[in-house]
Design a protein around this motif. Structure first.
Motif: not given
Length: 711
Positions: A551, A601, A603, A616
């Protein structure tokens, strides 16, 4: 109980004045050591009293986030003119006060329950003194009627009244009460759930033909009119069993290996000698119990459980799909009290290596005299003529008790009989321990989702969240988009047969599952041919370390091939719960490759005691700007990819104490890639080989990086 009461009284002395905390800068005013004059009286410590505005702002923030992190405390202190340490102390005091309130409330409940038991005991004594002989009708002599017999008679009378009340539901379907039906007359005086004993999977006439794909859930139809009274009686008896299972202690429940109550099967058979019948050959019993306090109103919890769409959404990591076949009763008095519905559901673990568990069951909701709500499921397999059924659901569900300040206490019971011989060996320990399908996973998921929902409804937004989000509406839109992304990922990563994917054989590897589908009219997906690849493997690294690595935007270049080694920067961050790993982020990839420059992106990372996700999806910059301004996120095309991380089973930590996830990790990696924007195009083997190589390379990078970091 007296010890707990005295402790609660001590904690109850905390009042609003306790928010007066000592100023950090003023602690240095008092002299110390030899510099202090012995004849001089020590200075009285000065305290800082918060202003009304400061208290109101922190109260509002506390409702949304009781455990702010360092960044949030710093931002809040800057806004209110306080030091971060002052903010920290205020939140500590507030949490202590809330804990004291909960303890006082629990003590009040225990006291009321004690009085209730004392009154009930007095009624039993009076009933015994006035008892009559069942043979002659005269006064019963001492020893002619036992206390247990009297208790059972009162209990049977109560059950008979409940069945008579519920029979009104069946009357509107069959035109006559339960007691007048010949095939049920012998069951009315029974306390058991003995409706599926000898006919498990052998009756006919209740479902349609199984489709060619072998999809059991799609082939199941609703019950016939003649079966509905039986379903009503089954639901009433299942409700009684659930309540007793939820409220009983030892010897019915014994401590398990992962801090979860485990059912003593021998004691269960003695307590419920008939149940829903003997366990079919080839099925393994699996039962567990877990409780927790969650931040959600009890009425809202009941609504989630009784609405199949909300239930599937909240538990999307467990429920791969579900539908309501027929509603037998919508409840009374404008709520779900007495609601009864026939359902099908498929339960999953986020891995293609774990077969799903399909169930055909009735769900019954009831509010009890003490205000507690209960929702119970029990299988209707005796109505489904399918000898291939591999999972049967004994009375399972939860009790929900209202607590102050919008909290609820939930006691969850999971009790199934399952054939899991097709389970992959690396997942057998985590499934057998109850971490995969058991009560602990349901409760942990519910707790995390309640925190997420509270975050999405927050109106007091920390300044750190607003770097690119221009309004509260934009924040809600971004969270809604992330929720759809997570649901889409969970639906496609497991072994469910719900999605229209085709397994391809030319993958070059048995370890990677590659599937394809055509997307044409779905506004939430880009049109064209979509290729999905997924694989699961074991790695000798604790789950938390794997989760933190995946992450973290700073380590993304170590495994993400698509980022092409570019610098990843977090543009927005929305906290979703107490754990700092529960958050939604918007990332920007500044790549040297001009075709991927400034790629965005979306996520979401989430974690609880039973597993973690990092999910994601690349998002279009123009579409994302609309979302950040509060626009509709449903029309943003997403192809989510990501990771599901499970513990490989209970492990032993360094201190010799049993701990979840202290051993290795079970990691599932899944990608979705648009290989052709024309839906009518044909898929080439070259595209399959490319995706297969991509996922293999990603797995190798993760293994190397995580093991290197943990060395």
């Amino acid at each position: 109980m007296s010890h707990k009461t005295s402790e609660s009284e001590l904690m109850g002395k905390i009042r609003d004045d306790d928010y007066e905390i000592k100023s950090v800068n003023e602690t240095m005013d008092a002299p110390s050591g030899d510099d202090q004059d012995p004849d001089q009286r020590p200075k009285k410590k000065r305290y800082h009293r918060h202003t009304l505005r400061q208290i109101q702002e922190m109260e509002a923030f506390f409702k949304e986030c009781p455990h702010p992190d360092d960044k949030q405390r710093k931002d809040l202190g800057r806004e209110l003119g306080l030091e971060p340490l002052q903010v920290k102390f205020w939140f500590q005091n507030k949490r202590t006060q809330m804990k004291a309130q909960h303890e006082r409330h629990e003590n009040a409940i225990l006291k009321a329950e004690n009085e209730k038991l004392r009154a009930e005991n007095n009624r039993y004594k009076e009933a015994l003194s006035n008892a009559t002989c069942p043979s002659c009708g005269g006064p019963a002599a001492l020893g002619e009627m036992s206390f247990d017999e009297q208790h059972l008679r009162i209990e049977n009378a109560r059950l008979r009244e409940e069945i008579d009340r519920i029979s009104g539901i069946a009357a509107k379907y069959v035109g006559k009460p339960l007691s007048s039906l010949p095939h049920l007359s012998s069951h009315l005086h029974s306390r058991s759930v003995d409706l599926g004993a000898s006919n498990f999977g052998t009756q006919s006439g209740f479902v349609g033909e199984m489709d060619r794909s072998g999809d059991l859930l799609r082939s199941v139809s609703g019950p016939t009119e003649a079966d509905k009274p039986m379903i009503v009686e089954l639901a009433v008896a299942a409700m009684e069993e659930l309540i007793r299972m939820a409220q009983s202690g030892e010897p019915l429940w014994v401590p398990g290996d992962n801090s979860t109550d485990v059912l003593n099967e021998d004691e269960y058979l003695r307590t419920f000698p008939r149940g829903i019948g003997p366990k079919p050959l080839g099925l393994r019993s699996e039962a567990s119990r877990e409780s927790a306090v969650v931040i959600m109103n009890h009425i809202n919890l009941v609504e989630i459980l009784m609405d199949v769409n909300q239930w599937s959404s909240v538990f999307c990591g467990i429920v791969s799909r579900a539908m309501t076949l027929e509603v037998l009763s919508t409840g009374v008095a404008g709520n779900y009290n007495g609601a009864l519905q026939v359902m099908t559901a498929e339960f999953q673990v986020p891995s293609p290596l774990v077969p799903t568990r399909e169930n055909y069951f009735v769900r019954y909701c009831k509010q009890h005299i003490d205000g507690t709500w209960a929702v119970v499921d029990v299988s209707l397999d005796n109505l489904r003529p399918n000898p291939m059924s591999k999972c049967r659901r004994r009375p399972s569900g939860c009790l929900i008790q209202e607590l102050p300040n919008g909290y609820s206490k939930v006691i969850w019971v999971e009790h199934v009989e399952v054939d899991d011989r097709a389970l992959h060996n690396i997942y057998r320990p985590v499934v057998n321990s109850g971490l995969a399908f058991g009560a602990k996973r349901w409760v942990a998921t519910l707790d995390r989702q309640c925190e997420r929902l509270a975050s999405s409804m927050a109106s007091n937004i920390p300044a750190g969240d607003l770097c690119v989000i221009t309004s509260p509406e934009g924040r809600k839109s971004m969270l809604k988009l992330a929720e759809r992304m997570v649901t889409s990922f969970c639906t496609g990563v497991g072994a469910s047969t719900a999605h229209a994917w085709t397994t391809l054989s030319a993958t070059g590897s048995d370890d990677v599952r590659v599937m394809t589908r055509k997307s044409m009219d779905d506004p939430g997906r880009p049109p064209g041919i979509v290729l999905s690849a997924a694989t699961s493997f074991w790695i000798q690294v604790p789950p938390k370390r794997v989760f933190d690595f995946l992450r973290d935007e700073n380590s993304r270049s170590e495994w993400d091939i698509l980022s092409n080694g570019g610098l990843v920067q977090e543009m927005a961050h929305i906290a979703n719960g107490r754990d700092p790993g529960n958050c939604v982020s918007l990332l920007r990839v500044n790549s040297a490759n001009s075709s991927q420059s400034n790629m965005l992106i979306l996520q979401e990372s989430c974690t609880d005691a039973t597993g973690s996700y990092v999910i994601y999806a690349p998002v279009d910059i123009v579409a994302m700007n609309v979302v950040l301004s509060g626009g509709d996120p449903d029309y943003v095309a997403l192809l989510p990819s990501g990771f599901a991380i499970l513990p490989d089973g209970p492990g032993i930590n360094g201190g010799g104490i049993l701990e979840i996830g202290s051993g290795g990790s079970l990691l599932t990696v899944a990608f979705q890639i648009l290989v052709d924007s024309v839906p009518t195009a044909k898929l080439s083997l070259g595209s399959v080989a490319t995706v297969n190589s991509l996922i293999k390379c990603t797995v190798e990078r993760i293994k190397a990086a995580v093991k290197c970091n943990s060395a």
